[in-house]
Design an enzyme around this catalytic site. Structure first.
Site, PDB file in Angstrom:
ATOM      1  N   THR A 146       0.808  -1.222   0.000  1.00 56.89           N
ATOM      2  CA  THR A 146       0.000   0.000   0.000  1.00 56.89           C
ATOM      3  C   THR A 146       0.842   1.274   0.000  1.00 56.89           C
ATOM      4  O   THR A 146       1.948   1.304   0.526  1.00 56.89           O
ATOM      5  CB  THR A 146      -0.924   0.040   1.226  1.00 56.89           C
ATOM      6  OG1 THR A 146      -0.139  -0.132   2.393  1.00 56.89           O
ATOM      7  CG2 THR A 146      -1.953  -1.053   1.163  1.00 56.89           C
ATOM      8  N   GLY A 191       3.634  -3.006   8.229  1.00 55.58           N
ATOM      9  CA  GLY A 191       4.080  -3.229   9.601  1.00 55.58           C
ATOM     10  C   GLY A 191       5.551  -3.591   9.643  1.00 55.58           C
ATOM     11  O   GLY A 191       6.026  -4.395   8.848  1.00 55.58           O
ATOM     12  N   GLU A 205      -5.463  -5.485   4.414  1.00 57.60           N
ATOM     13  CA  GLU A 205      -5.407  -6.511   3.361  1.00 57.60           C
ATOM     14  C   GLU A 205      -6.690  -6.543   2.539  1.00 57.60           C
ATOM     15  O   GLU A 205      -7.211  -7.602   2.221  1.00 57.60           O
ATOM     16  CB  GLU A 205      -5.145  -7.925   3.941  1.00 57.60           C
ATOM     17  CG  GLU A 205      -4.341  -8.037   5.224  1.00 57.60           C
ATOM     18  CD  GLU A 205      -2.956  -7.407   5.159  1.00 57.60           C
ATOM     19  OE1 GLU A 205      -2.574  -6.919   4.091  1.00 57.60           O
ATOM     20  OE2 GLU A 205      -2.267  -7.402   6.191  1.00 57.60           O
TER      21      GLU A 205
END
Lengths: 671, 671
Positions: A154, A193, A436
Site C-alpha cells: 500500500t 508493519g 489486506e
C-alpha cells in the site's frame, strides 16, 4: 508507595457465581477444545507454548497490573511488542510450532508484533511467488530470523486498489539492475508493519518498467537496511506513521525510495521472469498468482476474526455471569446474562464465533484444494477461491468488529476501561476491516464474481461445483404476497436445518439473479450501471456469503456425526440453529423458537467460551478473569497504576504536577 | 533532527479538488452557520473564543504535529487536558460565554477536560437540587473556580441502576453530621471524572440513613481535599481508574470513604430536608427531582452527539472529496465520494447529523418548558420529559457512535491512524453510549413509559399532548397483505413529508400497541413478561423516538419558512427527506427516490459540513483539513513524530533502543 491489596483468600461472591455457572454445562469442555485445535495433543502443545512464553514475559501472575496498562507511551509500547514478538517467534523456532503465527500471546492478531509480517506475509510471498532458486536462497534465512521481512504494497494514495500503485522498478540493462523509485508524494509506501525500524527486507510491490513498457505491479525483494548496524541503505528513507487505534506496538511505517538499485534477480520469478536483455515472460493470470499471498492472508484473517470475536465474547460472557443488577420491584438482583436482551446478544455472539470458525476451516480446505490443483497446472478453482476468501474476509472481519464492539457495550461503562481488555480487542478487530483489502471493495469483488457466474449460467455453461446452487435460480420466483420471497415453512419447521439452508440459499439466489438482471439489463454504460446498483450488489454478495457460512457450519457439524459425544453434538446443532435463525428478521414464530434455543444454551454459556482455552494473561482482562473475581482484580490493578503510585508517594494523595501547575492556580486566580 | 517538510507554496491536486467542491454549493454556508449557532453575532463570538484559546494553546499552526499525537503517555495526556480545560474555562469566565461548556477546543465532549464536570454536572446539581441558601453559598464559588466540583454517582458494582447504590450517609444526631461510608468493595465510587486529582468537591449520591430508616439515594456536598495543599481529607482515598478507550486526559477515578463526617447542612435540600432531630421531609417525586441533573445532562448529550457525528462526517466528507480511486477499465480516477456506496453513506450521515441537531433543539425547548412548569408547581410534564431525554440520549449517542465509526471506516486504512482524528472521535462518541445512563436501560425506561401511555389510553384518560399520536392506534390494523403495515403511497408520494411522517407515526403506533397487548395480556408475572418481551419493547421504543426525531426535524424546518433563503430551505427539506427515506428499507421505488435526493445533495456536501464551522485545530485531523491538503499534512505530521525524530538523530535512521535490544540479537541468534 501505597500497599497493593493482596488477593483475598476467601472466595468472593463473584467467584462463587462463576463456579456455579461453569458447573452447569451439559458437555465436556475439553472435548470441544480438542475439536477446535484439532486434537488433545495439539491442545496440550499449545498450552505448553503459552506457558513457556507467558513465563518468560512475566505475565502469568494476574494479580500484577499488566504492563500494557501502565504508563506506556508509543516508544515503550513498541519495545514491549518487540519483546513479546521475539520471545514468541523464537519459541516457535526452538519447539517447532506455529501457534503464534496468527494469534499471539497478547490475544491479538500477528500484526501486534513488529516482526509478525515476517510470518504472515513475507515468508508466504517467497513461497508462493519466488522461483525455486529464490526459495532455496531466502526461505531458510527468513524462517530462522537471519533476515526479517515485511510486505510493502500500500501507498499513501492507494491501498486496496492495486492497479493504482505508483512506485516504479525500472530495469537498467546496462547494470543488470532494477532502479526502485517513489516518483510522487502519494507513491510513498505507507502502512506496512515493521517497515520503519524492525525489518531488514521487504517484498515490495512496484510497477515493472522495461524501457517504455509498463508491465504493471510486480513483486521485488528489497533489502532495506544493513544487517550489521541497522542503518537504512542509501536512497531509502524509513519512518513510523504514528499512533493508531490499535497495534501501537508495531512500527507501521512509510518508505520513500530514491533511485535505489537492486539486482535484476530480485524480482520474484515464479510466475513472471525478466531476462538480462529485458525480455519479459509471464504465465497466464500472473497478476492473480502474484496476489496469492494476499489470498492466503485473507483466508487466515477469517480464522483470526473468529478468535477475536471469541475473545471479546468470552470476556463479555464471564462478566455478564457475575455482574448482578436489580430485577425490579422486589429489589433482588440477578446475573445480567439472565436478562433477555443480554442473553440474546451474548448467545448469538457465541454462535457467531463458532460459525465464523467453522467457515474458516472450510476456507482453508478450499485454499489447499486450489493450491494442489494449481500445482497440477489447473487454475480453474482460482476465481471461486478468490471470491470466497474476499467474501469471507469481509464478512468475518466485519462481524467480528461489530460483535467485539457489541460485546464491549454489553459490559456497560467498565467495557470502556482498557483493563477490560475490550477496547484493544475492538480496535484490533476493527482494523481488520480495512487491512489486506477494504471490505467494501472486497464485497464488490464478490459481486463481480456473482454477476459472472450468472453470465456463465445464461451461456448454458457449468458453474464451479460450490456455486452450483445458483442454477436453481429460475425456480425461485417470489409471488406478490411473499414476504422476502420466503418459503412456506411454519412453526417448528424453522428449526429444521434443511429449511434454514433453503431460506438462506433461496435468498441468495433470488438477490443474485435479480441484481444480474438489473445490471445486465441497464441501458447505461457498465461503469455507470455498476455504480448505480452498487448497494444492491453488496446486498446480494452478503446474502451469498451468509449462505456459504451457514452451509459450511452445518456441513462441518454433519461431518462430525458419530465422532463426538451426543451431548456436544446437540450443543453444536443448537448453536448452528441459533446462528441461522437469529439472522431471520421478526416473524413471531421464529422469535419464539429463538427464545427456546436461548433457554437451552444459557447453562452452556461459560463452557462454550472456556472451550477456546484462552489464558488469563492473553485476554489481559479484569472483566474476563476465568475465576470471575472481577471487582477484586479491577481494584488490585487500579491501585497499581503508575499515576496512583506517584500520587500516593509519601501518603500524600496529591498528583503534584497537575495540582501545582493548574488546579492550585485556578483556585487562586483573580479573573 | 531531520528537517521538517515545509508547507508547499504550490497548490496540490487535492487542494484544487477541494476548492472546486466547495464552490459547487447552491446555498450560503454562513447562513446555515448562523442557523446552527443562533445568530451571526453568536458565530462571530464563538470564532473569537476559539481563536483566543487556540492561540493560547499554540494549536493554530496546523503544519505542526498536534502534541496529542506525539509521545503522550497517560500522565502527559492528563496535564495536556488540564491545560486545555483551564484555558477554556477561564476564557469563559473572562469573556462571559459558555461556548466550551459542552464542546471543547479539542472538538470533543466536556468530559475531555478534568474540570469539565464542574460545568456539566456540579453547578447544575447545585442549581437544581440545592436550597436557596445552598445555592447562594456554593454557586459563586463553583462558577468562579474557587472550588472545583464533580458528580459522584456510579459505583464499582452499580452504574445506571441508581437504586442499587451502596454508599451510605448516616445521620449522627449527636454531632449534627452525616457519616459518609463505603461499606463494601463494590460500593467504591468508580468513574466520576476529575474525582481523583482535579476536583476539590463532589456532589455525592449516597443512601440517606436515619436510625433504622433507609430513605434511599440522596445528594450530598462533600469536600474531597484541602483547598490549601490539595491533600485528600481524612478517611477519603482517591485514585485514577486507568487508561480508557478515550478521554485519557481526564482522571476518571475511584473514591473510598471511611466514616467521613460532613455537616448535616450538606445534604442538598431543595426537594428533601432533614432536621437536626432526624425528621425527614420530602416533596412528592423527590427522587425524580433529585435526578434532574441527569435529565439535563442527557438533553445536552443529544446535542453533543450531533456535534460529534458532524465532526466525524466533516472529516470523512473532506477526505472522500479529495481521495481518488480508479473507476475501472479506462484507468481514470474519480473522487470516492462519487462512488454510490460512499455517496450514500456520507450523505445519509450528513442528514443524520442535522436531524440529531434539530431534535436536540426540540429537547432543550421541552426541557425549558418543563422546568418552567415545575417552578409553577406542576410536575405533569416530567414523565414525558424523562422519557424524551432518555430516548433521545439513547438514540442520538447510539447513532453518533455507529455513525462516527462508519465515517472512520469510509476513510479506509487512513481512518485507523490517530492523526486522522477519527479514532478519538469514535472512541469519545462511543463512550456516550454508556455514560450517564446505559442506552439499553434507557430504552427500557422509554418502553415502560410507552406501556403506561397505552394504559392511560385504555383507561380513557388523556395523554401528554406530545404523545397524543398514540391515541390513533386503534385505527391502525395492518392487513394480512401489508408489508410492515405500510401505507398505500406510491412512487414519488414517498417524497411528501406528510406521507413520511405518517409512515413513522404509523409504525410507532402499531409497535407500541402491539407490545402493550402482548405484555399486558401475558399470563406470566409482570417481571417475567417484561423480560420475555424485552427485545420487542426496545424495538417499539426506538420506533417511537425515530418518529419524534423526524417530527422535530420536519417541524423545525417548517418553522423556518420565510425566515431563511429559498436555496437553504430547499437543502434542509431535501436533507430531511433523505433522513426519512434512508431509514425505510428496500422498496424499489424508495431506492430510486433516494438516488434522486443523493444526486441533488452531492454538490452541497462540502458546504453542509463547512457550515458547522469547526476549526482545523479542533478537528485535529490530517484527513479533515479544510483546505484539502491531505497527503501534504499527513507527511508533514508524520515526519515530526518523536519516534522518527529520535531514529533520525545524527541522520542514522535506526531506532537504537529497539535495534540493539531485540532486532540485532534475533539476527545473530543461534537457536
Amino acid at each position: 508507595m501505597a500497599p497493593v491489596i493482596p488477593p483475598s483468600a476467601a472466595k468472593t461472591h463473584q467467584v462463587v457465581l462463576m463456579e456455579k455457572a461453569r458447573a452447569a454445562a451439559s458437555f465436556n469442555t475439553s472435548e470441544l477444545s480438542c475439536l477446535i485445535y484439532g486434537s488433545a495433543e495439539a491442545v496440550k502443545q499449545r498450552r505448553g507454548a503459552y506457558d513457556r512464553v507467558e513465563t518468560q514475559l512475566g505475565t502469568k501472575d494476574t494479580s500484577v497490573l499488566p504492563r500494557i496498562y501502565g504508563n506506556m507511551d508509543r516508544e515503550r509500547a513498541y519495545q514491549e511488542s518487540l519483546e513479546m514478538g521475539t520471545i514468541a517467534f523464537q519459541d516457535g523456532i526452538k519447539h517447532g510450532h506455529n501457534f503464534f503465527s496468527e494469534v499471539t500471546p497478547r490475544g491479538i492478531f500477528a500484526n501486534a508484533s513488529p516482526i509478525g509480517l515476517n510470518i504472515l506475509l513475507f515468508i508466504p510471498a517467497i513461497e508462493l511467488c519466488g522461483s525455486a532458486e529464490q526459495r532455496a536462497q531466502w526461505l531458510p534465512l527468513a524462517k530462522e530470523g537471519k533476515i526479517i521481512g515485511t510486505y510493502a504494497q500500500t501507498e499513501l494514495g492507494h491501498g486496496t486498489f492495486v492497479r493504482g500503485i505508483e512506485t516504479t522498478a525500472a530495469l537498467d540493462t546496462t547494470t543488470d539492475e532494477f532502479v526502485i523509485h517513489s516518483p510522487t508524494k502519494s507513491s510513498t509506501k505507507f502502512w506496512p508493519g515493521g517497515l520503519g525500524f524492525s525489518s531488514t527486507h521487504a517484498i515490495l510491490m512496484a510497477r515493472l518498467l522495461v524501457g517504455a513498457d509498463d508491465h504493471g505491479p510486480h513483486l521485488f525483494m528489497v533489502q532495506l537496511r544493513s544487517l550489521e548496524d541497522g542503518k537504512p541503505l542509501p536512497g531509502i528513507k524509513l519512518g513510523d506513521i504514528g499512533p493508531k487505534l490499535a497495534y501501537n506496538g508495531v512500527d507501521n511505517s512509510f518508505a520513500v525510495f530514491t533511485n535505489v538499485r537492486i539486482s535484476r534477480l530480485n524480482m520474484l520469478m515464479k510466475h513472471t521472469t525478466i531476462a538480462a536483455d529485458g525480455t519479459y515472460t509471464a504465465v497466464p493470470n500472473h497478476a492473480v498468482l502474484n496476489y496469492a499471498t494476499m489470498l492466503r492472508a485473507r483466508a487466515i484473517m477469517t480464522r483470526i476474526a473468529a478468535f477475536q470475536l471469541a475473545q471479546a465474547t468470552t470476556i463479555a460472557t464471564r462478566y455478564s455471569t457475575v455482574r448482578e443488577q436489580g430485577a425490579g420491584s422486589n429489589g433482588t438482583e440477578k446475573s445480567v446474562l439472565q436478562y433477555k436482551h443480554q442473553h440474546f446478544r451474548i448467545l448469538t455472539l457465541i454462535a457467531k464465533s463458532y460459525g465464523t470458525f467453522f467457515a474458516s476451516k472450510y476456507c482453508t480446505t478450499e485454499y489447499e484444494k486450489v493450491m494442489h490443483q494449481q500445482e497440477q497446472g489447473s487454475l480453474s478453482g482460482l476465481p471461486y477461491m478468490h471470491s470466497l476468501s474476499a467474501g469471507l474476509k469481509a464478512w468475518a472481519t466485519g462481524e467480528a468488529a461489530d460483535g467485539a464492539e457489541d460485546a464491549r457495550k454489553y459490559c456497560g461503562g467498565h467495557g470502556f476501561l482498557m483493563i477490560s481488555g475490550l477496547p484493544d480487542l475492538v480496535a484490533s478487530s476493527t482494523g481488520m476491516v480495512t487491512f489486506e483489502g477494504e471490505n467494501y471493495v472486497l464485497w464488490l469483488q464478490v459481486g463481480r464474481y456473482l454477476i459472472k457466474c450468472v453470465d456463465t449460467l445464461v451461456q448454458g455453461k457449468k458453474l464451479h461445483p460450490e456455486m452450483a446452487y445458483l442454477s436453481d435460480g429460475s425456480t425461485y420466483n417470489a409471488g406478490p404476497g411473499a414476504v422476502n420471497g420466503v418459503c412456506e415453512a411454519q412453526g417448528s419447521a424453522f428449526l429444521d436445518q434443511h429449511v434454514q439452508l433453503d431460506i438462506y440459499r433461496h435468498r441468495a439466489t433470488r438477490l443474485v439473479h435479480a441484481i444480474h438482471k438489473r445490471f445486465r439489463g441497464s441501458s447505461k454504460t457498465p461503469e455507470e450501471a455498476w455504480n448505480q446498483h452498487m448497494l444492491s450488489i453488496i446486498t446480494a454478495a452478503r446474502a451469498h456469503i451468509e449462505y456459504i457460512v451457514l452451509r459450511a457450519f452445518a456441513a462441518h457439524i454433519h461431518h462430525l456425526e458419530g465422532t463426538i459425544s451426543v451431548s456436544l453434538m446437540n450443543i453444536l446443532a443448537t448453536l448452528c440453529s441459533l446462528f441461522a435463525l437469529s439472522h431471520i428478521i421478526n416473524p413471531r414464530t421464529v422469535d419464539a423458537l429463538v427464545n427456546g434455543l436461548l433457554e437451552g444454551l444459557l447453562p452452556e454459556a461459560i463452557a462454550l467460551t472456556d472451550a477456546w482455552d484462552f489464558t488469563d494473561a492473553s485476554l489481559c482482562s479484569a472483566l474476563g478473569m476465568k475465576d470471575g473475581d472481577v471487582y477484586g482484580t479491577m481494584m488490585r490493578w487500579v491501585e497499581q497504576l503508575p499515576i496512583n503510585q506517584r500520587a500516593w508517594e509519601h501518603n500524600e494523595g496529591v498528583y503534584r504536577p497537575g495540582w501545582e501547575k493548574w488546579i492550585d492556580p485556578i483556585l487562586k486566580a483573580k479573573l
